[in-house]
Design an enzyme around this catalytic site. Sequence first.
Site, PDB file in Angstrom:
ATOM      1  N   ASP A  64       9.557  -1.716   4.762  1.00  0.00           N
ATOM      2  CA  ASP A  64       8.068  -1.108   4.375  1.00  0.00           C
ATOM      3  C   ASP A  64       8.527   0.176   3.289  1.00  0.00           C
ATOM      4  OD1 ASP A  64       6.310  -2.273   6.215  1.00  0.00           O
ATOM      5  OD2 ASP A  64       7.336  -1.293   7.870  1.00  0.00           O
ATOM      6  N   GLU A 122       0.499  -1.991  -3.692  1.00  0.00           N
ATOM      7  CA  GLU A 122       0.497  -3.493  -3.477  1.00  0.00           C
ATOM      8  C   GLU A 122      -1.007  -3.965  -3.374  1.00  0.00           C
ATOM      9  OE1 GLU A 122       3.352  -6.013  -0.867  1.00  0.00           O
ATOM     10  OE2 GLU A 122       1.540  -5.775   0.535  1.00  0.00           O
ATOM     11  N   ASP A 157       2.848   0.706  -0.073  1.00  0.00           N
ATOM     12  CA  ASP A 157       2.965  -0.559   0.573  1.00  0.00           C
ATOM     13  C   ASP A 157       2.161  -0.152   1.787  1.00  0.00           C
ATOM     14  OD1 ASP A 157       3.160  -3.088   1.350  1.00  0.00           O
ATOM     15  OD2 ASP A 157       4.969  -2.739   2.554  1.00  0.00           O
TER      16      ASP A 157
END
Length: 171
Positions: A143, A71, A9
């Site tokens: 996160d 992502e 991410d």
Amino acid sequence: MSRRILAIDPAIRNTGFAVLEQRDGQRTPTPLAYGTIKNKASLRQSACLLAITEHLREVIRTHQPNECAVEGIIYVQSHRTAITMGAARAAALIAAAEAGLEIREYAPKRVKQSVVGRGAADKDQVAFMVRALLGLRETPDHDAADALAIGLTHLTESSSPAAKLNPPASI
């Protein structure tokens, strides 16, 4: 046989990462490592990008993943934010590409839908579900939880029969 997924991410200050392993016949994957690459606000952007790449190289060396999930790009209103996010994403992708990993990307809404059941879920809901699904003792920071959710989504979607009809985007 097993699959090891590096999930990322990306963000310039707080890049979440996770390594998940799923062995044949294993229902729930095992988290081998997860965390957040934290870059101080005082660090120049170039130093942050280098830190992201170097940290992920080390994760790859240590855990030897054979796939990568990241992502996808999200819509932002600020050009400056988009450029910064794109640079962080590129730094992460370089580490994965150098290792020869096949890289797949997943839209944030797709990840939330897969893990929480709702594409508009908030970060607390994602973190809670990741903890529950993986049987973690504590809730990971947002996160790291997002990276774990990306990894779970990849494992679920890339192994389903529907994935062959509608595969995730390859980078």
